[in-house]
Design a protein around this motif. Structure first.
Motif, PDB file in Angstrom:
ATOM      1  N   GLY A  63       0.805  -1.209   0.000  1.00 17.99           N
ATOM      2  CA  GLY A  63       0.000   0.000   0.000  1.00 17.99           C
ATOM      3  C   GLY A  63       0.843   1.267   0.000  1.00 17.99           C
ATOM      4  N   TYR A  64       0.156   2.389   0.264  1.00 18.52           N
ATOM      5  CA  TYR A  64       0.801   3.697   0.166  1.00 18.52           C
ATOM      6  C   TYR A  64       1.938   3.867   1.160  1.00 18.52           C
ATOM      7  N   ILE A 100       3.169  10.499  -6.919  1.00 22.62           N
ATOM      8  CA  ILE A 100       2.133  11.544  -6.906  1.00 22.62           C
ATOM      9  C   ILE A 100       0.758  10.908  -7.087  1.00 22.62           C
ATOM     10  N   GLN A 101       0.652   9.991  -8.031  1.00 24.27           N
ATOM     11  CA  GLN A 101      -0.630   9.312  -8.291  1.00 24.27           C
ATOM     12  C   GLN A 101      -1.052   8.474  -7.090  1.00 24.27           C
ATOM     13  N   PHE A 102      -0.094   7.790  -6.455  1.00 20.57           N
ATOM     14  CA  PHE A 102      -0.419   6.987  -5.268  1.00 20.57           C
ATOM     15  C   PHE A 102      -0.983   7.880  -4.163  1.00 20.57           C
ATOM     16  N   GLU A 103      -0.369   9.052  -3.974  1.00 22.08           N
ATOM     17  CA  GLU A 103      -0.854   9.992  -2.957  1.00 22.08           C
ATOM     18  C   GLU A 103      -2.278  10.441  -3.271  1.00 22.08           C
ATOM     19  N   LYS A 104      -2.549  10.724  -4.548  1.00 22.67           N
ATOM     20  CA  LYS A 104      -3.870  11.234  -4.939  1.00 22.67           C
ATOM     21  C   LYS A 104      -4.951  10.164  -4.812  1.00 22.67           C
ATOM     22  N   GLU A 105      -4.550   8.894  -4.814  1.00 23.34           N
ATOM     23  CA  GLU A 105      -5.529   7.808  -4.666  1.00 23.34           C
ATOM     24  C   GLU A 105      -5.950   7.600  -3.212  1.00 23.34           C
TER      25      GLU A 105
END
Length: 598
Positions: A490-491, A516-521
């Protein structure tokens, strides 16, 4: 210069008045055309000339011509073409002449000129353009061929095409493509003459006064080209290319036979000759009179017979010419036939048996190249012959110990076999191979471990790989490591991996975009983290990647905890860091984004 521009605009007035008078354009449109034409004329009359200005001028005039055509069609008016279209075409040709005189070496410019003339100008004018181009670019065989084809196919002048080919061969006496196309042209010319004579005879007209010499009708000119060319250009490949062209013409059976006999006589020691002779058996009908078998089963038997005849030739070939290249031709043929779809179980089994036998014989003679070991292993794996696949993979790695591909195939066999020795073999492979070529193996090991081992084991492999793989290759590994971390932990795990790697250059832009995409999810997407990631990415790519800057600005504008007041500062930082085209692209994107929010 102003006088010249004014004079050229005045030269346009008669055609523009006609356009308005017949109702194709309104008065306001004519004024807009004059204004645009003045701007274009200024750019091609000034002292410092740029090719793009000439291209823009021509494109505008072509767009105008096409618009006139559409409007003529709409209102059904087809008169006054001399005063309108012809005047524009003549002007465009003048611009092309100036441009091609100044930028003589630009082949693309000449080709654009030719495309324009093909659509809008006369054939005589286009012929002059080809002549002018070839006077400058006589060193390019493709342009000679283009001109000759146009003379033959569009102007229907075989004599002009022939003269062009003969001139081209004086410049390029050893160019295979020229001989091939000249040979084709003469056969086309002969076919045309034969059809003409046939039509006259059908109409019972006397052809005695017309020039139809028997030698020409038999393709004697093409035969002369063939004889001369094979004396100059040696090798079976060229010989086969001429035979392939001759086979397109039914009347040239005698010529085909002569070329085929010469091929066998002159190039017995070339695998291509044997390959061609063997494949030819597929085209020869077994049934007398060329009758096709009636049932599917009969058709399958007929195809099987043809393939047997092909293989008999290949078997003779590998005895006469026992080389790697000859076996490669044989095996390639077997694989092609094996992959050909058929509903006949008998034919499928026969093809598989034949292919396996060819691989085995070549291997026993040690005449199997690396890529065909790979094909053999893949075929065995596809049919779940795991034991045989492992034997072949072992033999392949013994023959090609420095090949990453062979080690990968051996590992793939062990993985498919669920062998307990996979990890040991990975270690053995790294011991034999140079570190700089091992990236595919490290990736394979990590992917296998993800499905077969614990997270700790997989992470240990990634860490070990990153300590062994340096430079540009490590970029791919870092991206894979980050992806794996997010999938498996996971994140939180992905952020920990990012933190551990963020000072280990080099990186790809995707490495930062992923985090960045992982954070936004995440449900609680933190702007402070996004800023951290963007700032870190911009340290690496801020001078070349305008999209990163734009995305950073959008994030500050759109995120609930963003600070729109920061956007101005980010913009000016971007303008300081970005260079050349990247800066221009950023300004354009920023302007479009602002316009979209107005």
């Amino acid at each position: 210069m102003a006088e010249i521009i004014q004079e050229r605009i005045e030269d346009r007035l008669p055609e523009l008045e006609q356009l308005e008078r017949i109702g194709l354009f309104s008065h306001a449109e004519i004024k807009a055309i004059i204004k645009k034409a003045s701007d274009l004329e200024y750019k091609i009359q000034r002292r410092a000339l740029f090719k793009e200005d000439f291209i823009n001028y021509v494109q505008y005039e072509i767009n105008l011509l096409e618009l006139i055509q559409r409007r003529r069609t709409r209102i059904g008016y087809s008169f006054k073409k001399d005063e309108i279209e012809n005047s524009i075409v003549y002007r465009v040709q003048g611009v092309f002449r100036r441009a091609s005189a100044k930028w003589k070496d630009d082949v693309q410019l000449w080709l654009s000129y030719i495309v324009f003339c093909k659509k809008w100008a006369t054939k005589a004018q286009l012929s002059k353009v080809f002549s002018a181009m070839l006077a400058i670019h006589s060193n390019k065989p493709a342009l000679w061929i283009m001109a000759a084809k146009w003379e033959m196919e569009d102007r229907l002048s075989s004599e002009s095409a022939r003269q062009l080919f003969l001139r081209a061969l004086r410049f390029h006496p050893e160019c295979p493509k020229l001989y091939q196309e000249y040979f084709r042209m003469e056969l086309m010319h002969t076919e045309k003459l034969r059809k003409e004579k046939e039509e006259f005879e059908k109409a019972k007209m006397d052809v005695g006064n017309l020039d139809y010499p028997e030698e020409i009708l038999k393709g004697e000119l093409a035969r002369i080209i063939y004889k001369n060319s094979v004396n100059i250009i040696k090798g079976a490949e060229f010989h086969v290319s001429l035979l392939t062209i001759a086979q397109l013409f039914d009347f040239a059976k005698d010529l085909q036979r002569e070329i085929y006999d010469d091929l066998q006589a002159l190039h017995t020691d070339d695998p291509l000759t044997w390959d061609y002779v063997a494949r030819r058996e597929l085209e020869i009908e077994s049934q007398p009179g060329g009758e096709q078998p009636a049932t599917k089963q009969a058709r399958a038997v007929e195809v099987g017979r043809k393939e047997e005849r092909c293989c008999a030739v290949y078997e003779e070939a590998v005895k006469t010419l026992p080389t790697e290249a000859m076996w490669k031709c044989y095996i390639t043929f077997c694989l092609e036939r094996f992959t050909k779809k058929t509903s006949s179980q008998f034919l499928r089994e026969k093809r598989l048996e034949r292919t396996m036998m060819a691989f085995r014989k070549a291997h026993e003679l040690r005449l199997l190249p690396e890529f065909q070991y790979k094909q053999w292993i893949e075929l065995l794996l596809h049919h779940n012959f795991l034991k045989e696949a492992l034997e072949v993979a072992v033999a392949g790695t013994e023959s090609f110990r420095d090949s990453v591909t062979m080690w990968q195939m051996k590992l793939q066999v062990l993985i498919d076999s669920e062998s307990p020795d996979v990890a040991v073999l990975f270690e053995e492979a790294f011991a034999h191979l140079k570190a700089q070529i091992c990236l595919p193996l490290w990736i394979s090991w990590a992917e296998w471990s993800e499905g077969a081992k614990s997270q700790e084991d997989t992470e240990a492999i990634f860490k070990k790989a990153l300590s062994a793989v340096k430079g540009a290759d490590s970029v791919t590994l870092k991206d894979k490591y980050l992806d794996w971390a997010y999938r498996s932990g996971g994140y939180k795990k992905a952020r920990a991996v990012f933190k551990s790697l963020q000072e280990s250059r080099p990186f790809s832009v995707d490495f930062f975009r992923k985090i960045i995409q992982f954070e936004k999810e995440q449900e609680s997407c933190k702007m402070v983290n996004l800023r951290e990631y963007y700032e870190r990415a911009l340290r690496e790519f801020g001078s070349v990647d305008s999209d990163l800057w734009m995305d950073y600005i959008k994030e500050e504008l759109n995120h609930p905890l963003g600070r729109p007041e920061n956007c101005g500062q980010i913009y000016w930082r971007a303008m300081k860091m970005l260079q050349g085209e990247s800066a221009e692209a950023f300004v354009a994107k920023h302007a479009m984004h602002q316009a979209g929010h107005l």
